[in-house]
Write a protein that holds these residues in place. Structure first.
Motif, PDB file in Angstrom:
ATOM      1  N   LEU A  23      42.724  -1.133  -8.910  1.00 40.66           N
ATOM      2  CA  LEU A  23      42.503  -2.000  -7.749  1.00 40.66           C
ATOM      3  C   LEU A  23      42.366  -3.468  -8.146  1.00 40.66           C
ATOM      4  O   LEU A  23      42.774  -4.360  -7.391  1.00 40.66           O
ATOM      5  N   SER A  24      41.784  -3.739  -9.306  1.00 42.27           N
ATOM      6  CA  SER A  24      41.661  -5.132  -9.727  1.00 42.27           C
ATOM      7  C   SER A  24      43.042  -5.751  -9.937  1.00 42.27           C
ATOM      8  O   SER A  24      43.251  -6.935  -9.641  1.00 42.27           O
ATOM      9  N   ASN A  25      44.012  -4.963 -10.420  1.00 43.15           N
ATOM     10  CA  ASN A  25      45.393  -5.446 -10.565  1.00 43.15           C
ATOM     11  C   ASN A  25      46.110  -5.521  -9.228  1.00 43.15           C
ATOM     12  O   ASN A  25      46.798  -6.498  -8.920  1.00 43.15           O
ATOM     13  N   LEU A  26      45.960  -4.486  -8.433  1.00 47.07           N
ATOM     14  CA  LEU A  26      46.634  -4.433  -7.142  1.00 47.07           C
ATOM     15  C   LEU A  26      46.153  -5.556  -6.239  1.00 47.07           C
ATOM     16  O   LEU A  26      46.937  -6.160  -5.493  1.00 47.07           O
ATOM     17  N   GLN A  27      44.865  -5.871  -6.300  1.00 47.60           N
ATOM     18  CA  GLN A  27      44.316  -6.938  -5.463  1.00 47.60           C
ATOM     19  C   GLN A  27      44.911  -8.297  -5.823  1.00 47.60           C
ATOM     20  O   GLN A  27      45.137  -9.138  -4.947  1.00 47.60           O
ATOM     21  N   LYS A  28      45.170  -8.511  -7.096  1.00 47.04           N
ATOM     22  CA  LYS A  28      45.794  -9.776  -7.510  1.00 47.04           C
ATOM     23  C   LYS A  28      47.138  -9.969  -6.823  1.00 47.04           C
ATOM     24  O   LYS A  28      47.460 -11.051  -6.328  1.00 47.04           O
ATOM     25  N   GLU A  29      47.946  -8.897  -6.798  1.00 47.56           N
ATOM     26  CA  GLU A  29      49.258  -8.984  -6.152  1.00 47.56           C
ATOM     27  C   GLU A  29      49.110  -9.157  -4.640  1.00 47.56           C
ATOM     28  O   GLU A  29      49.852  -9.925  -4.018  1.00 47.56           O
ATOM     29  N   PHE A  30      48.136  -8.459  -4.066  1.00 44.11           N
ATOM     30  CA  PHE A  30      47.895  -8.573  -2.631  1.00 44.11           C
ATOM     31  C   PHE A  30      47.498 -10.009  -2.272  1.00 44.11           C
ATOM     32  O   PHE A  30      47.994 -10.587  -1.294  1.00 44.11           O
ATOM     33  N   ASP A  31      46.602 -10.590  -3.086  1.00 45.09           N
ATOM     34  CA  ASP A  31      46.173 -11.971  -2.843  1.00 45.09           C
ATOM     35  C   ASP A  31      47.346 -12.939  -3.017  1.00 45.09           C
ATOM     36  O   ASP A  31      47.473 -13.912  -2.260  1.00 45.09           O
ATOM     37  N   ARG A  32      48.208 -12.682  -3.996  1.00 45.65           N
ATOM     38  CA  ARG A  32      49.356 -13.550  -4.230  1.00 45.65           C
ATOM     39  C   ARG A  32      50.275 -13.558  -3.011  1.00 45.65           C
ATOM     40  O   ARG A  32      50.750 -14.618  -2.580  1.00 45.65           O
ATOM     41  N   GLN A  33      50.516 -12.369  -2.446  1.00 47.50           N
ATOM     42  CA  GLN A  33      51.388 -12.290  -1.278  1.00 47.50           C
ATOM     43  C   GLN A  33      50.758 -12.958  -0.061  1.00 47.50           C
ATOM     44  O   GLN A  33      51.455 -13.481   0.807  1.00 47.50           O
ATOM     45  N   ASN A  34      49.441 -12.954   0.006  1.00 51.67           N
ATOM     46  CA  ASN A  34      48.772 -13.544   1.162  1.00 51.67           C
ATOM     47  C   ASN A  34      48.679 -15.055   1.091  1.00 51.67           C
ATOM     48  O   ASN A  34      48.276 -15.700   2.066  1.00 51.67           O
ATOM     49  N   GLU A  35      49.041 -15.635  -0.063  1.00 52.73           N
ATOM     50  CA  GLU A  35      49.023 -17.101  -0.165  1.00 52.73           C
ATOM     51  C   GLU A  35      49.968 -17.740   0.842  1.00 52.73           C
ATOM     52  O   GLU A  35      49.721 -18.844   1.321  1.00 52.73           O
ATOM     53  N   SER A  36      51.042 -17.055   1.172  1.00 58.85           N
ATOM     54  CA  SER A  36      52.014 -17.593   2.135  1.00 58.85           C
ATOM     55  C   SER A  36      51.869 -16.951   3.514  1.00 58.85           C
ATOM     56  O   SER A  36      52.714 -17.145   4.378  1.00 58.85           O
ATOM     57  N   ASN A  37      50.812 -16.183   3.694  1.00 59.96           N
ATOM     58  CA  ASN A  37      50.581 -15.500   4.968  1.00 59.96           C
ATOM     59  C   ASN A  37      49.584 -16.307   5.798  1.00 59.96           C
ATOM     60  O   ASN A  37      48.393 -16.355   5.478  1.00 59.96           O
ATOM     61  N   LYS A  38      50.060 -16.937   6.851  1.00 59.27           N
ATOM     62  CA  LYS A  38      49.202 -17.814   7.652  1.00 59.27           C
ATOM     63  C   LYS A  38      48.101 -17.069   8.395  1.00 59.27           C
ATOM     64  O   LYS A  38      47.104 -17.671   8.785  1.00 59.27           O
ATOM     65  N   THR A  39      48.274 -15.767   8.583  1.00 58.72           N
ATOM     66  CA  THR A  39      47.255 -14.981   9.304  1.00 58.72           C
ATOM     67  C   THR A  39      46.451 -14.101   8.350  1.00 58.72           C
ATOM     68  O   THR A  39      45.821 -13.139   8.776  1.00 58.72           O
ATOM     69  N   ALA A  40      46.511 -14.407   7.046  1.00 59.83           N
ATOM     70  CA  ALA A  40      45.825 -13.595   6.036  1.00 59.83           C
ATOM     71  C   ALA A  40      44.347 -13.403   6.394  1.00 59.83           C
ATOM     72  O   ALA A  40      43.704 -14.319   6.903  1.00 59.83           O
ATOM     73  N   PRO A  41      43.819 -12.216   6.132  1.00 60.59           N
ATOM     74  CA  PRO A  41      44.465 -11.100   5.430  1.00 60.59           C
ATOM     75  C   PRO A  41      45.229 -10.148   6.347  1.00 60.59           C
ATOM     76  O   PRO A  41      45.634  -9.075   5.914  1.00 60.59           O
ATOM     77  N   PHE A  42      45.401 -10.540   7.618  1.00 59.14           N
ATOM     78  CA  PHE A  42      46.048  -9.642   8.573  1.00 59.14           C
ATOM     79  C   PHE A  42      47.545  -9.950   8.686  1.00 59.14           C
ATOM     80  O   PHE A  42      48.002 -11.051   8.413  1.00 59.14           O
TER      81      PHE A  42
END
Length: 772
Positions: A332-351
Motif C-alpha cells: 500500500l505504501s507503494n500503491l499510494q505513491k502512484e495514486f497520489d501521483r495520478q491525483n496531482e492532475s485531478n482537479k476533484t482529487a481524491p474523487f
C-alpha cells in the motif's frame, strides 16, 4: 525508717536520670505497643480482614492469546497479568533482594536492625522498609500522605499488615506479589507487562542487566523512567548491579562489564491502538462483551473484561498476522505513491466522476459523522458555529506512509483533514484454514489508530468477478459441466422478462469479444463476462443465491437478478473467505472461528468452541471448481504469481528485477475488479489456507483512473503474494504446497488435453457447444 531515709539521701543525680530514662523507655515501648494494638484493632482506619489478605483485590488484565502462545493484546483498567514465582529468573529476584531488602529471608516482615539504623542515622544510611512492608503499602493503604503525623500512622498500619502477610504467605509468594503489583508506568503494571513493554519479552527471558534496570525503577518509577530520564535510569541500574556484586550475587568482573553497557530497551506499548492485530482485537472485545452478557458467573454477576483476568485463546497466529500486516504496508505504501501521483492532475482529487454538489455532500456527511462534530454538538454549539470551526487551522497529528511511525505533526483545517484522509487507499486481509475454520490473520485496515472502520467483517463492498466461481460451481453441481466444456465468446443478451428483467441485459467484456469458443477454464481465467452470463441464464439467479447463502454469505439484500453473476452484490471479506473455503474443503462449509477457548484467571475453562459445519456441494463439484480457479493463476489474470518479470506490473514498472513471487505450487484463485476500478479483490487458495484481500477507497468515487492500476491483479494480488511468500518461508507454519485433494471417484474430466482428444466430433469440430 532511718535506713530508707539514708538510701534516699545517698542516691546520686546520675541514678535518678537512669531511673527516669528507663521509665521513659518503658513508657515509650508501651506506647509503641499500644499504637500497634490500636492499629491492629482498626483505631487508625480499617485494616484488611483475613479474606482480603488471602485474596488481595486486583484489576487483572484480560489477555488475548494467539494460537502460537504469544499475547497479542490486552483489555484492562490496569495492565496487570500475574506471573508465578517459577517464571521470575533468579537474577531478577536477587537484584530486588540485594537492592531493597538483603535480610528479607531472615526477618518476619520488619527488619529490626534496619529500623534501628534508620532511627539512629535518620535514614541517611538507608531506610528500614522491607519488601513485605512495601507490598503492604502497595496493597492495603491509601495514597501516601505528606502529613508527617498521618504518614506515621500509615507506617504503623504497614508494619501490622506486613507481619500478617508474613504469617500467611511464604517468602516466595511475597516476592511474587510484589513483582506482580508494582506499577512501572507507561501502562506496565506488574513485571509481566513491564518486561513486555520495555523489552518486548517475557520475564523469564530477561537478562541480568535488564532485570537490574527494572528493579532500579522500584525506587521511583516516575523519576527513573527510561523514556524520560535515560541517564538517571542507567545510573540507578548501575547502583543495582553494584548491590548485586556487594552481596555476592554477581562477580566484580560481571558487574564492571554490565555497568559499561549502554542503556538499551525496546519500548513496545500495549495500548489499544498499538501492536499487532488491532482490528481483530476490537472484534474480540465486542465478541467478549456479547459473551459476557450471555454467560454470567455462578453467583449471577457479570464478568468484567477489563479486570477479571480472563484468558481469551484465539485462532490468530501472531507470525501470520505480522506477515499480513507487513505485506499490506509494503504494497500500500507503494500503491499510494502512484495514486497520489495520478491525483496531482485531478482537479476533484481524491474523487473522480463526481459533480461539485456530490463532492460537497460527501464532505458534509463526513463532517457530521466526525467526533469533532459530536463533541461540539454536546457543548451546545450551533450548526453554523460547528461548521466554522471546521474551517479554522489547528495543530494535529495525521497518518502518513512517509515514515516508520506512520504519523506526522502538521497544521491544517479539520475540513482539509477529512479530504486528506479520504485520499488514502484502504485494504483488508483475512486468512483462514478451510478444514477447521480457524482464522489465522485478520487485518481490517491500514492503521487502526487513524482508520478504525473494520473492512474485514463490518465493511461490505461490491465483489466484482470474485463472484463468478459461485456461478460456475452452480453450473457444475447442477449440470455436471466440465472445465473443458466450451461456450461461445460472442455477445449475449438475456431477454426482458427472463428472471424478472424489465429490459434486456447485454453484459460486455472489458477487452471486448473476440468470437470463437472458450473452455470454461479459459473463460474464468480471462474473466469473460459473456460466458458467465450464459451460465447464469442457464442455472438462474436463485440457485446461485441459495448456494452462497449455504456458504455463509448474507443474501437478504442480494437481488435475484442475473447481474449478480458479475459481482454487483455487496459482500464482506469475512463472508467471501468463508465461502471460498468450501471449495478447498471438499464442499463442506466451516464457519470462521476466531475465539477457540475462554478461561478465567484460575485456568477454569468457561467456553470451548465447537466448529459449525455444513455440507454445501459435492466433493466432486468443489474439486472441479478449484480446478477451474487454478487456471486463473496459470494463464489468467492471476498469472503474475508465476511470472518472472515485472514488466507488466504498473505499480512496480520501474523495477528491473524479477517478481519476488514465482510460485511453483498449485494455487487456485480469482481476481475481482468493480466498475470504475473502485474495488480490487484477490481470493487465493492452497489446500490448507484460504486468503482474501480487498483494496479500495473509503468512498467508491476514490479510485484509479484506469483498469491497469485499478484492477484486483494490481491492487490486491501483490498483498496476497507477499503474505504467502513470508508464510512459506516459515516452515513451522506448515502451509501446504501440495496439490488439492482429488476425489476418489471423479466423473468430471478436468484434464482438458485428454478430454479434447477423447471428445472430437466426427465432423471434425473438436468442441462441444452448449446452446445457451
Amino acid at each position: 525508717m532511718a535506713t530508707a531515709t539514708n538510701k534516699k539521701k545517698s542516691e546520686t543525680p546520675v541514678g535518678k536520670h537512669i531511673r527516669t530514662f528507663w521509665k521513659i523507655f518503658a513508657i515509650g515501648i508501651g506506647l509503641i505497643l499500644l499504637m500497634f494494638l490500636f492499629a491492629s484493632w482498626g483505631f487508625f482506619g480499617s485494616l484488611p480482614d483475613e479474606t482480603s489478605l488471602e485474596n488481595p483485590e486486583k484489576n487483572l488484565a484480560t489477555e488475548i492469546i494467539a494460537t502460537d502462545g504469544k499475547v497479542i493484546g490486552k483489555f484492562y483498567k490496569e495492565n496487570r497479568t500475574p506471573v508465578p514465582y517459577e517464571e521470575l529468573p533468579d537474577h531478577l529476584v536477587n537484584a530486588l533482594i540485594a537492592t531493597e531488602d538483603v535480610r528479607f529471608y531472615d526477618h518476619s516482615g520488619i527488619d529490626a536492625k534496619g529500623t534501628v539504623r534508620a532511627f539512629v542515622f535518620l535514614g541517611s544510611k538507608g531506610g528500614a522498609s522491607t519488601i513485605t512492608q512495601q507490598l503492604a503499602k502497595l496493597f492495603f493503604t491509601e495514597q501516601v500522605s505528606r502529613n508527617k503525623l498521618q504518614r506515621g500512622l500509615q507506617k504503623i498500619k504497614e508494619w501490622v499488615i506486613a507481619t500478617r502477610l508474613e504469617r500467611r504467605y511464604t517468602k516466595e509468594e511475597i516476592i511474587t506479589m510484589y513483582f506482580n503489583e508494582y506499577d512501572f508506568l507507561n501502562q506496565a503494571v506488574g513485571i509481566e507487562s513491564a518486561a513486555n513493554i520495555y523489552f518486548d519479552k517475557a520475564p523469564t527471558d530477561l537478562t541480568t542487566v535488564e532485570s537490574a534496570m527494572l528493579v532500579g525503577m522500584f525506587k521511583n518509577s516516575s523519576l527513573y523512567n527510561p523514556l524520560r530520564n535515560p541517564v538517571g535510569v542507567k545510573n540507578r541500574r548501575n547502583v543495582v548491579l553494584a548491590q548485586m556484586e556487594k552481596y555476592d550475587f554477581i562477580s566484580e568482573s560481571v558487574k564492571d562489564s554490565l555497568q559499561a553497557l549502554p542503556l538499551e530497551f525496546t519500548y513496545t506499548p500495549q495500548g489499544h491502538d498499538e501492536g499487532i492485530a488491532t482490528y481483530f482485537r476490537e472484534y474480540a472485545r465486542a465478541y467478549m462483551q456479547d459473551w459476557i452478557d450471555k454467560n454470567p458467573k455462578t453467583d449471577g454477576s457479570k464478568y468484567n473484561v477489563y479486570s477479571d483476568g480472563l484468558k481469551v485463546f484465539t485462532t490468530i497466529d501472531s507470525r501470520m498476522q505480522t506477515y499480513a500486516e507487513q505485506a499490506m504496508d509494503d504494497h500500500l505504501s507503494n500503491l499510494q505513491k502512484e495514486f497520489d501521483r495520478q491525483n496531482e492532475s485531478n482537479k476533484t482529487a481524491p474523487f473522480r466522476d463526481l459533480t461539485d454538489e456530490e463532492t460537497e455532500q460527501i464532505m458534509r456527511t463526513a463532517m457530521k459523522r466526525s467526533d469533532r462534530w459530536r463533541e461540539l454538538e454536546k457543548q451546545g454549539k450551533s450548526e453554523k458555529e460547528i461548521i466554522a470551526s471546521f474551517k479554522k487551522k489547528t495543530k494535529m497529528r495525521i497518518f502518513t506512509w512517509k515514515n516508520e511511525e506512520h504519523v506526522i505533526d502538521t497544521t491544517m483545517t479539520p475540513m482539509d483533514s477529512i479530504r486528506y484522509y479520504k485520499s488514502f487507499l484502504q485494504a483488508s486481509l483475512m486468512s483462514m484454514t478451510p478444514q477447521t475454520g480457524e482464522v489465522k490473520a485478520w487485518v481490517g485496515g491500514i492503521d487502526y489508530k487513524h482508520f478504525k472502520y473494520d473492512m474485514v467483517k463490518t465493511g461490505k463492498r461490491q465483489i466484482g468477478s470474485t463472484f463468478k466461481p459461485f456461478v460456475y460451481a452452480t453450473a457444475i453441481d447442477q449440470m455436471h459441466m466440465s472445465p473443458c466444456d466450451t461456450l461461445p465468446n460472442t455477445p449475449f443478451t438475456i431477454p426482458a422478462g427472463t428472471y424478472g428483467l424489465l429490459k434486456p441485459w447485454t453484459p460486455k467484456n472489458s477487452g471486448g469479444t473476440s468470437g470463437g469458443m472458450l473452455t470454461l477454464k479459459d473463460a474464468l481465467a480471462q474473466s469473460i463476462n459473456t460466458v458467465t452470463a450464459r451460465l447464469m441464464y442457464r442455472v438462474g439467479p436463485r440457485p446461485v443465491i441459495d448456494l452462497v447463502k449455504k456458504m455463509g454469505v448474507d443474501t437478504k439484500d442480494m437481488p435475484e437478478a442475473p447481474s449478480i453473476a458479475l459481482g454487483t452484490a455487496d459482500v464482506s471479506l469475512y463472508e467471501m473467505v468463508g465461502a471460498y473455503s468450501v471449495f478447498a474443503n471438499q464442499g463442506v462449509y466451516v464457519k470462521p472461528t476466531l475465539i477457540s477457548r475462554i478461561e478465567d484467571k484460575n485456568g477454569t475453562v468457561l467456553y470451548q468452541n465447537v466448529p459449525e459445519t455444513k455440507d454445501v456441494i459435492s466433493e466432486e463439484s468443489a474439486y472441479v471448481t478449484v480446478s477451474l480457479m487454478e487456471g486463473v493463476t496459470q494463464s489468467g489474470s492471476g498469472n503474475r504469481l508465476r511470472s518472472k518479470w515485472r514488466v507488466n506490473d504498473p505499480v512496480y514498472k520501474r523495477a528491473v528485477t524479477g517478481y519476488p513471487y514465482e510460485f511453483k505450487n498449485p494455487i487456485a484463485g480469482k481476481t475481482g475488479t468493480t466498475q470504475n476500478n473502485s474495488d480490487g479483490w484477490f481470493m487465493g487458495m492452497v489446500p490448507n489456507l484460504v486468503t482474501g484481500v480487498w483494496v479500495g477507497g473509503e468512498d467508491r468515487a476514490t479510485h484509479f483512473q484506469n483498469t491497469g492500476y485499478g484492477q484486483g491483479a494490481t491492487m490486491a494480488l501483490p498483498i496476497w503474494a507477499m503474505y504467502m511468500k513470508k508464510c512459506y518461508a516459515n516452515e513451522e507454519l506448515d502451509v501446504s504446497d501440495e496439490r488439492f485433494k482429488r476425489p476418489s471417484k471423479l466423473t468430471i474430466t478436468t484434464d482438458c488435453a485428454s478430454w479434447k482428444e477423447e471428445n472430437s466430433d466426427i465432423d471434425g469440430d473438436d468442441t462441444d457447444e452448449f446452446d445457451f
